[in-house]
Scaffold this motif. Structure first.
Motif, PDB file in Angstrom:
ATOM      1  N   SER A 112       0.846  -1.198   0.000  1.00  0.00           N
ATOM      2  CA  SER A 112       0.000   0.000   0.000  1.00  0.00           C
ATOM      3  C   SER A 112       0.879   1.245   0.000  1.00  0.00           C
ATOM      4  CB  SER A 112      -0.894   0.023   1.242  1.00  0.00           C
ATOM      5  OG  SER A 112      -0.107   0.240   2.388  1.00  0.00           O
ATOM      6  N   ASN A 117       5.322   4.886   2.116  1.00  0.00           N
ATOM      7  CA  ASN A 117       5.791   6.119   2.768  1.00  0.00           C
ATOM      8  C   ASN A 117       6.409   5.839   4.136  1.00  0.00           C
ATOM      9  OD1 ASN A 117       5.350   7.972   0.754  1.00  0.00           O
ATOM     10  ND2 ASN A 117       3.249   8.394   1.369  1.00  0.00           N
ATOM     11  N   HIS A 141      -0.206  11.686   3.568  1.00  0.00           N
ATOM     12  CA  HIS A 141       0.759  10.686   3.098  1.00  0.00           C
ATOM     13  C   HIS A 141       0.430   9.274   3.554  1.00  0.00           C
ATOM     14  CE1 HIS A 141       3.406  13.506   1.117  1.00  0.00           C
ATOM     15  NE2 HIS A 141       3.430  14.270   2.184  1.00  0.00           N
ATOM     16  N   GLU A 213       4.014  15.346  -2.126  1.00  0.00           N
ATOM     17  CA  GLU A 213       3.435  14.760  -3.329  1.00  0.00           C
ATOM     18  C   GLU A 213       3.978  15.569  -4.502  1.00  0.00           C
ATOM     19  OE1 GLU A 213      -0.799  13.399  -3.950  1.00  0.00           O
ATOM     20  OE2 GLU A 213      -0.982  14.755  -2.264  1.00  0.00           O
TER      21      GLU A 213
END
Ligand SMILES: Cc1ncc(COP(=O)(O)O)c(C=O)c1O
Length: 456
Positions: A112, A117, A141, A213
């Motif tokens: 995922s 992250n 995030h 991002e």
């Protein structure tokens, strides 16, 4: 398959009883029961067809037969963890490496975006020996504890900001402190990051990473001014930190001109870590972290194994490879450019017609690139006050007209378009025609002093 084996009302009642209300539904006042999807279309239990304008996970199209077949065929042969030698994982890493700048040549596979992250954070901390993180305001995030801490979008409603987290302003040239009339917003916003770093250092803090991002999405479909990332990277590197580009929503050709959204920042810019998710597996749980040799070596030097039960399985990698094959064969990156430009042109015409449309494109900048487009709805041109209620009303009316759209941004007033990449010119025409009709009707109602049924 009996996906619609009970009535919509029964499904809703069961869901309300069994599933936490923290797991929210789209359109809570009248949820949609979707029983199948194909390409850019979703179908409800009555067979009604909706145009999907928001699902950037079904990247090459819902239930793409090539991707479905790849998963099925590999599932019939072998699906196990990545501790055995297998060609899929190396083939896949090789294919991904061909899309990235050369220094990003070490890969980790996960399930995922949040896992990606979280690993990026661990890598950054091991490599730098520092703990702190600089993030952009309104960022999201991921849902793990570590990532809620670096997501202002979430932590503002929870325990607040941790002492190791530092927030820099969004490089938003429509609503931020440096706007379209600023001579160099890239430098001005990067200097804000420098200021945030210096202020942290004055308190004795040490920066491990800057997370952003490549195109802030939850923040409101923002396109940072070109050159901003290179400048930020300079400040972050000087402070001993690394640059993490979160491509979870925006990678894999969505921006059209480039395969990765960070490449919009100029060819000299290379992040130290790139995280991928969502679109990477077209709905199958796949995610990836790409980084440089030095960052990976520092992590390896701990001697601790990185093991992820499902990450990098032969099935996940077969799916990832199939997505890359479809992107290439159907030339979806070029398609994103042509359809995205066409859609933006149609939306620009709406801006001329309807005063509520504030920002789609301004002379010196754009609010969209490829199939990543934001429409900023405003109450008034001079103040740019977010038209939050109007945006919610519009989304709900579009749903009644079989178009699935949603909003983003701190004011929840940005209509976001990030459809499956097979979204067509015809879809663009249909959706904007419906938008136009609803906006015209809204304006009529306001003129005749009727109350709109706003939903928030
Ligand atoms: C930018 C960004 N990063 C990370 C994540 C987390 O990904 P996941 O939900 O797959 O854990 C999301 C999810 O919405 C996201 O939008």
């Amino acid at each position: 398959m009996a996906a619609d084996r009970r009535s919509k009302a029964d499904t809703l009642a069961l869901r309300q009883r069994l599933i936490s209300s923290s797991c929210r539904l789209f359109f809570p006042e009248d949820p949609v029961k979707i029983v199948r999807a194909q390409g850019q279309y979703m179908y409800d239990e009555q067979g009604a067809e909706y145009i999907d304008c928001i699902n950037n996970v079904a990247h090459v199209g819902h239930c793409h037969p090539v991707v479905v077949r790849a998963a099925h065929e590999q599932n019939q042969v072998l699906n196990t963890n990545s501790r055995y030698l297998h060609d899929n994982i190396v083939d896949y890493a090789q294919r991904l490496s061909e899309t990235l700048p050369e220094p990003l040549c070490v890969f980790y596979f996960l399930n995922s975006g949040s896992e990606a992250n979280d690993l990026a954070l661990r890598l950054a901390r091991h490599y730098t020996g520092h703990q702190d993180v600089v993030v952009l305001d309104h960022a999201y995030h991921g849902h793990l504890s570590s990532l809620i801490d670096i997501s202002p979008y979430k932590f503002r409603n929870l325990d607040g900001q941790k002492e190791w987290v530092h927030v820099a302003p969004l490089p938003d040239t429509y609503r931020g402190p440096y706007r379209e009339d600023h001579p160099n917003p890239a430098v001005a916003y990067a200097n804000e990051v420098k200021r945030v770093v210096s202020s942290a250092q004055e308190k004795g803090r040490k920066i491990a990473a800057f997370f952003a991002e490549s195109l802030p999405s939850v923040g409101g479909q923002i396109i940072p001014p070109a050159g901003y990332f290179s400048q930020v990277a300079e400040h972050i590197h000087k402070a001993g930190g690394v640059f993490v580009a979160d491509e979870i929503q925006v990678g894999f050709g969505r921006v059209g001109k480039h395969f990765w959204a960070f490449q919009l920042q100029g060819k000299d810019f290379v992040p130290d870590i790139v995280t991928m998710g969502k679109s990477i597996g077209n709905g199958h749980p796949v995610a990836c972290v790409a980084t440089t040799q030095p960052v990976a070596r520092a992590f390896e030097a701990t001697g601790v194994e990185y093991f992820n039960t499902f990450g990098g399985s032969p099935v996940s990698c077969a799916v990832g490879l199939a997505v890359l094959n479809v992107l290439e064969k159907e030339q979806l990156q070029a398609h994103a450019t042509s359809v995205g430009s066409f859609l933006m042109e149609l939306l620009r015409q709406q801006k001329i017609k309807h005063p509520i449309v504030g920002d789609v494109s301004l002379p010196r900048r754009h609010r969209g690139v490829g199939l990543f487009i934001g429409v900023d709805l405003i109450k008034d041109e001079a103040t740019r006050t977010p038209a939050t209620e109007e945006a919610a009303y519009l989304v709900s009316r579009l749903k009644e007209n079989y178009v699935l759209l949603s909003t983003d941004g701190p004011g929840r007033n940005i209509l976001k378009f990030k459809p499956p990449m097979c979204f067509s010119l015809d879809n663009a025409r249909q959706v904007v025609a419906k938008l136009d009709a609803i906006l015209t009707d809204m304006e009529e109602k306001v003129r005749s002093c009727q109350t709109l049924r706003f939903q928030l």
